[in-house]
Design an enzyme around this catalytic site. Structure first.
Site, PDB file in Angstrom:
ATOM      1  N   ASN A   7     -71.407 -13.798 -72.594  1.00 30.65           N
ATOM      2  CA  ASN A   7     -70.629 -14.507 -73.733  1.00 30.65           C
ATOM      3  C   ASN A   7     -71.898 -13.947 -74.961  1.00 30.65           C
ATOM      4  O   ASN A   7     -72.864 -14.262 -75.192  1.00 30.65           O
ATOM      5  CB  ASN A   7     -70.968 -16.060 -73.626  1.00 30.65           C
ATOM      6  CG  ASN A   7     -70.518 -16.948 -74.626  1.00 30.65           C
ATOM      7  OD1 ASN A   7     -70.131 -16.410 -75.840  1.00 30.65           O
ATOM      8  ND2 ASN A   7     -70.548 -18.136 -74.403  1.00 30.65           N
ATOM      9  N   LYS A  14     -75.406 -14.312 -73.794  1.00 32.00           N
ATOM     10  CA  LYS A  14     -75.727 -15.373 -72.993  1.00 32.00           C
ATOM     11  C   LYS A  14     -75.082 -15.042 -71.774  1.00 32.00           C
ATOM     12  O   LYS A  14     -73.986 -14.063 -71.702  1.00 32.00           O
ATOM     13  CB  LYS A  14     -75.055 -16.855 -73.107  1.00 32.00           C
ATOM     14  CG  LYS A  14     -75.777 -17.558 -74.216  1.00 32.00           C
ATOM     15  CD  LYS A  14     -75.173 -18.971 -74.278  1.00 32.00           C
ATOM     16  CE  LYS A  14     -75.136 -19.562 -75.715  1.00 32.00           C
ATOM     17  NZ  LYS A  14     -74.150 -20.849 -75.918  1.00 32.00           N
ATOM     18  N   ARG A  91     -66.381 -13.434 -72.337  1.00 31.47           N
ATOM     19  CA  ARG A  91     -65.795 -14.492 -73.128  1.00 31.47           C
ATOM     20  C   ARG A  91     -65.209 -14.056 -74.460  1.00 31.47           C
ATOM     21  O   ARG A  91     -66.037 -13.242 -75.332  1.00 31.47           O
ATOM     22  CB  ARG A  91     -66.729 -15.709 -73.493  1.00 31.47           C
ATOM     23  CG  ARG A  91     -65.953 -16.779 -74.259  1.00 31.47           C
ATOM     24  CD  ARG A  91     -67.166 -17.652 -74.691  1.00 31.47           C
ATOM     25  NE  ARG A  91     -66.438 -18.763 -75.544  1.00 31.47           N
ATOM     26  CZ  ARG A  91     -67.106 -19.459 -76.524  1.00 31.47           C
ATOM     27  NH1 ARG A  91     -68.433 -19.281 -76.578  1.00 31.47           N
ATOM     28  NH2 ARG A  91     -66.526 -20.167 -77.194  1.00 31.47           N
ATOM     29  N   HIS A 180     -61.749 -23.803 -77.062  1.00 33.96           N
ATOM     30  CA  HIS A 180     -62.185 -24.270 -75.933  1.00 33.96           C
ATOM     31  C   HIS A 180     -61.253 -24.632 -74.894  1.00 33.96           C
ATOM     32  O   HIS A 180     -61.285 -25.154 -73.948  1.00 33.96           O
ATOM     33  CB  HIS A 180     -62.582 -25.826 -76.301  1.00 33.96           C
ATOM     34  CG  HIS A 180     -63.634 -26.135 -77.485  1.00 33.96           C
ATOM     35  ND1 HIS A 180     -63.364 -26.981 -78.537  1.00 33.96           N
ATOM     36  CD2 HIS A 180     -64.616 -25.603 -77.758  1.00 33.96           C
ATOM     37  CE1 HIS A 180     -64.253 -27.178 -79.167  1.00 33.96           C
ATOM     38  NE2 HIS A 180     -65.184 -26.053 -78.760  1.00 33.96           N
ATOM     39  N   ARG A 241     -69.046 -30.017 -88.800  1.00 29.92           N
ATOM     40  CA  ARG A 241     -67.803 -29.743 -89.029  1.00 29.92           C
ATOM     41  C   ARG A 241     -66.889 -30.808 -89.364  1.00 29.92           C
ATOM     42  O   ARG A 241     -66.985 -31.818 -88.451  1.00 29.92           O
ATOM     43  CB  ARG A 241     -66.934 -28.725 -88.093  1.00 29.92           C
ATOM     44  CG  ARG A 241     -67.536 -27.392 -87.750  1.00 29.92           C
ATOM     45  CD  ARG A 241     -66.587 -26.580 -86.944  1.00 29.92           C
ATOM     46  NE  ARG A 241     -67.302 -26.213 -86.061  1.00 29.92           N
ATOM     47  CZ  ARG A 241     -67.100 -25.971 -84.612  1.00 29.92           C
ATOM     48  NH1 ARG A 241     -65.735 -25.845 -84.374  1.00 29.92           N
ATOM     49  NH2 ARG A 241     -67.780 -25.621 -83.720  1.00 29.92           N
ATOM     50  N   GLU A 384     -67.583 -23.200 -68.456  1.00 30.78           N
ATOM     51  CA  GLU A 384     -66.773 -22.143 -68.604  1.00 30.78           C
ATOM     52  C   GLU A 384     -67.099 -20.743 -68.206  1.00 30.78           C
ATOM     53  O   GLU A 384     -66.116 -20.123 -67.799  1.00 30.78           O
ATOM     54  CB  GLU A 384     -66.843 -22.264 -70.209  1.00 30.78           C
ATOM     55  CG  GLU A 384     -66.208 -23.248 -71.155  1.00 30.78           C
ATOM     56  CD  GLU A 384     -66.724 -23.561 -72.313  1.00 30.78           C
ATOM     57  OE1 GLU A 384     -67.911 -23.975 -72.602  1.00 30.78           O
ATOM     58  OE2 GLU A 384     -66.154 -22.971 -73.424  1.00 30.78           O
TER      59      GLU A 384
END
Ligand code: AMP
Length: 398
Positions: A7, A14, A91, A180, A241, A384
């Site tokens: 990722n 990651k 990802r 997501h 956000r 994930e």
């Protein structure tokens, strides 16, 4: 067979290495401060002490070289030879309308990901850099791309189209994409397994509540609506956000405060939401604590979050013509019994009710609704990386 899930962010990489036969993570970690200087790796192997090494990574390629070096290291590693890694899953945040499922990466796919990078200018470029770097470091293994947007490509046209001049859709790809997706796909499948019901017959609302949050309506196995949109600001308020705001208000404030698009974007992404309202922190733990001590703005942020999530659940129940289960996941959804309780309070009319004792759970799969409730409420920790590894395994067909 070992599968590496990667990722790549703008300044971090990651990773998780799976022993796929045992479905186990045998090592995981992260290289931080990639391309910015003073980079280091934190590497974790179950049952061993966490290893940290300072190592300059001016590029994603160096970072991936470093990960491979550590994974095969005599002292800190978990594989003897690097060729024990059979495949790499990447990802990718945005797949536009082009990618509706995970795909094996070749030159055409890479070109396709580059074609849609204008839709996620902060995320896709580092994802692409990571793919290119990993392919050069591990040229002999298959690489697979897993898209955050793919699961939502089943949304009907009336759910993904914005009520703007329609030529902007064809010209710029302006539409709701949602994010997501890997998490919503994983937790909705797991919820069906936990409830022992066929996935393709369930009406679910999945609430991914973390630093970034989105709510998704999953009707008979398909995402039919989701709260994030073209970008990652709409829906419920998030750590920093804003969530949904009246677009005319954005224009009004730009005018009043003399803000250009860059500054306004910064405020909507980084200074709003839980942080902006509470004035304390973007971290819900701090905000819950302050609310308990009577801080009114912290309480307001918490109320706004739970009200927003509840409103989405109600809307999606209407969109699907009913609801069988509500699923909570990600940092807040998995851990905050307060948020889960506050969200479901008021949904009794749908047949949802949380059992306070069962709700007393953190980071574990559990049905938390009262026995016999018409709508089940389920906590499912997201995973994930497991989806990345699983899709990679399925595509390489070995
Ligand atoms: P994520 O982006 O999924 O890592 O989620 C991060 C969010 O989860 C942050 O707002 C954290 O405050 C929140 N979180 C993590 N643990 C807890 C907890 N025990 N109680 C409440 N919120 C939590």
């Amino acid at each position: 067979m070992d599968i590496l899930a990667l990722n790549c962010g703008s300044s971090s990489v990651k990773y998780q290495l799976f022993d796929w036969k045992r479905r186990e993570v045998i090592a995981k970690g992260m290289v931080e401060r990639v391309t910015v200087g003073d980079s280091f790796i934190v590497h974790e192997v179950p049952g061993r002490e966490t290893y940290r090494e300072e190592y300059e990574c001016p590029s994603h390629e160096t970072a991936i070289h470093l990960i491979i070096k550590i994974l095969a290291d005599a002292e800190h590693g978990v594989v003897k030879e690097i060729d024990e890694i059979s495949a790499v899953g990447h990802r990718v945040v945005h797949g536009g309308e082009k990618f509706t499922r995970s795909v094996m990466i070749d030159e055409d796919v890479l070109a396709g990901i580059k074609e849609v990078q204008h839709l996620a200018p902060l995320h896709n470029p580092p994802n692409i850099a990571g793919i290119e770097a990993a392919r050069s470091v591990l040229p002999d293994v298959p690489h697979v791309a897993i898209f955050d947007t793919a699961f939502h490509q089943t949304m009907p046209e009336h759910a993904y189209t914005y009520p703007l001049p329609h030529e902007w859709y064809t010209k710029y790809g302006v539409r709701r994409y949602g994010f997501h997706g890997t998490s919503h796909a994983y937790v909705s499948h797991r919820a069906a397994e936990i409830l022992q019901k066929p996935f393709n017959e369930l009406k679910l609302v999945t609430c991914h509540l973390g630093n970034g949050s989105s709510i998704t309506a999953v009707d008979c196995g398909k995402s039919v609506d989701t709260s994030l949109g073209f970008g990652t600001v709409p829906g419920v308020l998030m750590g920093t956000r804003s969530g949904e705001v009246d677009p005319t208000l954005v224009l009004y404030l730009m005018d009043k405060e003399n803000l250009d698009t860059k500054l306004m974007s910064h405020i909507l992404h980084k200074e709003s939401g839980i942080l902006g309202i509470s004035g304390i922190s973007s971290d819900l733990r701090d905000v819950e604590e302050a609310a308990e001590q009577g801080n009114q703005r912290a309480k307001l942020a918490l109320d706004m979050l739970c009200y927003g999530v509840r409103k989405h659940i109600g809307a999606y129940a209407a969109a699907m013509g009913g609801i069988d289960a509500i699923v909570f996941t990600a940092g807040i959804g998995e851990n905050s019994s307060t948020v889960r309780k506050m969200v479901v309070e008021g949904l009794e009319f749908l047949g949802a009710d949380v059992d306070p004792e069962k709700n007393n759970v953190r980071g574990k799969e559990r049905i938390i609704s009262t026995d016999g409730a018409k709508v089940s409420v389920v906590v499912v920790p997201t995973n994930e990386e497991l989806v990345i590894a699983r899709d990679t395994k399925e595509l390489i067909k070995v």
